[in-house]
Design a protein around this motif. Structure first.
Motif, PDB file in Angstrom:
ATOM      1  N   HIS A 194       0.746  -1.444   0.002  1.00 45.50           N
ATOM      2  CA  HIS A 194      -0.034  -0.037   0.039  1.00 45.50           C
ATOM      3  C   HIS A 194       0.984   1.143  -0.001  1.00 45.50           C
ATOM      4  O   HIS A 194       2.032   1.177   0.645  1.00 45.50           O
ATOM      5  N   PRO A 195       0.429   2.342  -0.495  1.00 51.50           N
ATOM      6  CA  PRO A 195       1.177   3.645  -0.683  1.00 51.50           C
ATOM      7  C   PRO A 195       1.708   4.068   0.811  1.00 51.50           C
ATOM      8  O   PRO A 195       2.653   4.747   0.660  1.00 51.50           O
ATOM      9  N   ARG A 196       1.050   3.664   1.800  1.00 51.08           N
ATOM     10  CA  ARG A 196       1.794   4.136   2.862  1.00 51.08           C
ATOM     11  C   ARG A 196       2.786   3.533   3.483  1.00 51.08           C
ATOM     12  O   ARG A 196       3.610   4.114   4.310  1.00 51.08           O
ATOM     13  N   TYR A 197       3.040   2.381   2.719  1.00 53.98           N
ATOM     14  CA  TYR A 197       4.611   1.975   3.099  1.00 53.98           C
ATOM     15  C   TYR A 197       5.706   2.102   1.994  1.00 53.98           C
ATOM     16  O   TYR A 197       7.023   2.056   2.410  1.00 53.98           O
ATOM     17  N   ARG A 198       5.222   2.906   0.996  1.00 51.25           N
ATOM     18  CA  ARG A 198       6.257   3.207  -0.027  1.00 51.25           C
ATOM     19  C   ARG A 198       7.114   4.367   0.189  1.00 51.25           C
ATOM     20  O   ARG A 198       8.318   4.554  -0.337  1.00 51.25           O
ATOM     21  N   SER A 199       6.671   5.469   0.909  1.00 49.56           N
ATOM     22  CA  SER A 199       7.336   6.594   0.920  1.00 49.56           C
ATOM     23  C   SER A 199       8.569   6.463   1.827  1.00 49.56           C
ATOM     24  O   SER A 199       9.797   6.760   1.416  1.00 49.56           O
ATOM     25  N   ALA A 200       8.595   5.595   2.865  1.00 51.30           N
ATOM     26  CA  ALA A 200       9.799   5.078   3.476  1.00 51.30           C
ATOM     27  C   ALA A 200      10.683   4.489   2.886  1.00 51.30           C
ATOM     28  O   ALA A 200      11.775   4.678   2.931  1.00 51.30           O
ATOM     29  N   THR A 540       6.630  11.530   8.498  1.00 50.18           N
ATOM     30  CA  THR A 540       6.484  10.929   6.948  1.00 50.18           C
ATOM     31  C   THR A 540       5.207  10.941   6.606  1.00 50.18           C
ATOM     32  O   THR A 540       5.112  11.286   5.471  1.00 50.18           O
ATOM     33  N   GLU A 541       4.345  10.444   7.404  1.00 46.88           N
ATOM     34  CA  GLU A 541       2.911  10.259   6.973  1.00 46.88           C
ATOM     35  C   GLU A 541       2.141  11.598   6.263  1.00 46.88           C
ATOM     36  O   GLU A 541       1.303  11.426   5.697  1.00 46.88           O
ATOM     37  N   GLN A 542       2.886  12.719   6.804  1.00 48.60           N
ATOM     38  CA  GLN A 542       2.341  13.886   6.165  1.00 48.60           C
ATOM     39  C   GLN A 542       2.545  14.046   5.024  1.00 48.60           C
ATOM     40  O   GLN A 542       1.856  14.758   4.002  1.00 48.60           O
ATOM     41  N   ARG A 543       3.427  13.333   4.233  1.00 44.71           N
ATOM     42  CA  ARG A 543       3.478  13.428   2.952  1.00 44.71           C
ATOM     43  C   ARG A 543       2.678  12.605   2.168  1.00 44.71           C
ATOM     44  O   ARG A 543       1.938  13.095   1.105  1.00 44.71           O
TER      45      ARG A 543
END
Length: 646
Positions: A194-200, A540-543
């Motif tokens: 899911h996108p919530r895992y990809r930014s990190a 990071t979730e703010q992104r």
């Protein structure tokens, strides 16, 4: 060979940015001299030897040269709990275990895989079935303690993190949790999840088993939160072969190492979790007094009214009631009068977050701030709160309202410095703290607000003709608001009536949970409703919530379609902040810019968490810093007292 070894040493040195700069210059000079001026092999070997010696202090040497792994990590400073602590402060280590817990949820599910974008899964899957490397303590702003990892080390600048795995960790099938499982989980969630895992994951340079049972993760981005985010990633059993697709069978979830397994389910209706017998993590501080029921069953309801009827009948053991009118007037019912159902309020100190009507700025004319302001002026919250909610809500005034992270007054100090490069492009009044929704009159028919809204619409090119606001092509302005429950439909109806006086038509579309989720995933709406809960340690979730990359990429929580360089830069600054003062200034600046953008017409927030429960449920005597959020760490810190309230 010596040149290759020396170059490798230099790369290792650069990879760990906390190393002394003069050594890096010395090494680079040595390499250049060896290659370009024929300096003796002896000098080259001396440089390599020095690098090897110093690298021993920086994480790539045998364990004897490193500091011992810490028992926890905090976003700033040290974690509050002593290594000898018996439990988290908001849990009771003496809580009895056993019994069956009954919970309710709205909507449904067609998947048991919470890690991919496809399908809808029960939110409880992640916290019940899966364990992460470390576990969060909700009695601190943001601090983690051992779970699958029994210890953690970080570089001083947090450009790398090292986890020492607990040899006791087991998956639900009895197999040990290995370094391969951890590396596969991090990589697969980061690339396919899911996108919530990809930014990190995008910030990960590499991950490896640097020693047996020791996972090292190196980052390519300045972000002090990254070690904590990686520590919270759920760990799954590695699938065979290594590159098996994560979403190959949505109703056959990956194997986890958490306290529960899925015992049975009926898609869309119920799912039951059973405790793993002799679970390996029972001895962890992060588990003491938590995960108390033997079984947890979630029943899904299509409407809030149906769920409430089950709560009132005592068929649901715990329920968070967000309806203020019902809380004030709706509990004169037999189950409450005879004591079978009880009400409890939990205090907390978390920020208000943001909830309200969200404008999709990907679509005209909502990309025009003047139009957003005009529409929002006609939502008379003061009047609605008194007439609909018995005055119990306090209107949300910012994204971090009610906390030390909320902006107040004119920007100054570090906050003003952060905003200065964007001053020319920010809405008027942003730096002064006045660019925000005004306090409404509370009359339900505020003529000044209507007059101001009309002026804004005229300026935006939507004048009144034949009783309707029309664009340049003469088409009447009609907007659609997407909702899924009675409360939001009621609020939209009141707004619809007010907007008629402005000459704007609002079409209300109420859809079921599945359609609501899918249309929001694709940003298929003009206006919708959303809530962004905020913690005391935003990062990071703010992104995911507000970053410009989410304007086009589906599945983020940037439902407003925000694409603002100031927002992106301030998120970068808050995640890279090295001390509390810089962090708080960056968050306040972000709060100020988001609020000034008028992307959301805010609703209200309740002062406490209001819990309805059967009399057999018991709670610890201490509330967490985050209140009801502590429940998210697992099946909660409450327990069942058998025979009570029967």
């Amino acid at each position: 060979m010596q040149a290759r070894n020396l170059s490798s040493s230099v790369r290792t040195l650069r990879r760990n940015r906390w190393r002394h700069k003069h050594l890096l210059r010395f090494a680079a000079s040595g390499v250049g001299s060896w290659r370009q001026r024929g300096v003796s092999l002896a000098k080259t070997l001396l440089v390599a030897a020095l690098l090897s010696v110093f690298s021993g202090f920086w994480g790539d040497s045998p364990r004897s040269a490193r500091a011992e792994a810490a028992h926890g990590i905090a976003m700033y400073g040290r974690p509050a709990l002593d290594p000898a602590a018996a439990s988290f402060p908001h849990a009771s280590p003496a809580a009895p275990r056993g019994g069956s817990l009954r919970l309710g949820a709205l909507g449904g599910f067609d998947s048991l895989n919470p890690f991919v974008l496809r399908g809808s899964s029960p939110w409880a899957m992640t916290s019940h079935v899966y364990q992460s490397l470390m576990a969060r303590n909700y009695s601190e702003a943001f601090a983690l303690y051992p779970a699958i990892a029994k210890g953690i080390e970080t570089a001083p600048d947090r450009s790398a993190v090292h986890f020492t795995l607990d040899k006791r960790a087991r998956f639900s099938d009895g197999s040990p949790v290995t370094a391969d499982d951890v590396i596969w989980s991090l990589r697969t969630l980061g690339e396919e999840g899911h996108p919530r895992y990809r930014s990190a994951w995008a910030a990960v340079e590499r991950v490896e088993e640097s020693e047996p049972g020791r996972i090292s993760v190196y980052f390519n981005t300045d972000n002090r939160e990254l070690p904590l985010l990686i520590a919270l990633r759920p760990i799954l059993k590695r699938m065979e072969p290594w590159d098996t697709a994560l979403d190959s069978d949505p109703l056959s979830p990956p194997i986890g190492s958490g306290p529960y397994v899925v015992e049975g389910f009926e898609p869309g209706r119920t799912v039951t979790f059973a405790r793993v017998e002799d679970w390996w993590g029972d001895a962890l501080v992060a588990s003491a007094g938590i995960n108390n029921p033997d079984r947890v069953t979630y029943e899904f309801f299509r409407s809030g009214d149906a769920l409430w009827q089950a709560v009132a009948a005592g068929e649901i053991d715990l329920f968070s009631d967000g309806d203020p009118v019902r809380w004030a007037t709706g509990y004169d019912i037999p189950s409450v009068r005879d004591g079978r159902v009880v009400r409890t309020e939990l205090t907390h100190r978390r920020p208000s977050g943001m909830e309200g009507f969200v404008f999709n700025t990907r679509r005209a004319p909502l990309d025009d701030r003047r139009v957003r302001e005009a529409l929002g002026l006609l939502f008379d919250w003061a009047w609605i709160n008194e007439r609909v909610f018995a005055g119990q809500y306090k209107r949300i005034t910012s994204y971090f309202g009610g906390s030390s992270l909320a902006f107040e007054g004119a920007a100054s100090g570090i906050e003003a410095d952060l905003l200065a490069p964007f001053a020319a492009t920010l809405p008027d009044g942003t730096l002064q703290g006045i660019a925000r929704w005004p306090r409404t009159a509370g009359t339900g028919r505020d003529r000044r607000a209507l007059r101001r809204a009309g002026q804004l619409m005229d300026a935006a090119g939507y004048a009144v003709a034949d009783g309707a606001r029309r664009g340049a092509d003469g088409t009447p302005l009609t907007l659609t608001v997407l909702v899924r429950d009675t409360r939001d439909e009621t609020l939209a109806g009141l707004w619809q009536a007010a907007l008629e006086r402005l000459g704007v038509a609002l079409d209300i579309r109420r859809v079921d949970a599945a359609q609501f989720t899918e249309r929001r995933r694709r940003y298929d709406y003009d206006i919708t409703v959303n809530r962004w809960p905020m913690s005391l340690s935003p990062g990071t979730e703010q992104r995911l919530y507000f970053g410009s990359s989410g304007r086009e990429a589906e599945g983020t929580r940037n439902y407003a379609g925000i694409d603002d360089p100031a927002v992106d830069r301030l998120i970068d600054r808050l995640v890279a902040a090295e001390d509390v003062a810089a962090f708080e200034a960056a968050v306040r600046a972000l709060d100020r810019v988001l609020t000034a953008g008028l992307y959301v017409v805010p609703f209200g927030v309740l002062p406490t968490d209001r819990i309805v429960h059967t009399a057999r449920m018991r709670a610890p005597g201490t509330d967490s810093l985050y209140g009801w959020w502590a429940w998210w760490s697992g099946p909660g810190v409450w327990w069942i007292e058998e025979g009570a309230g029967q």
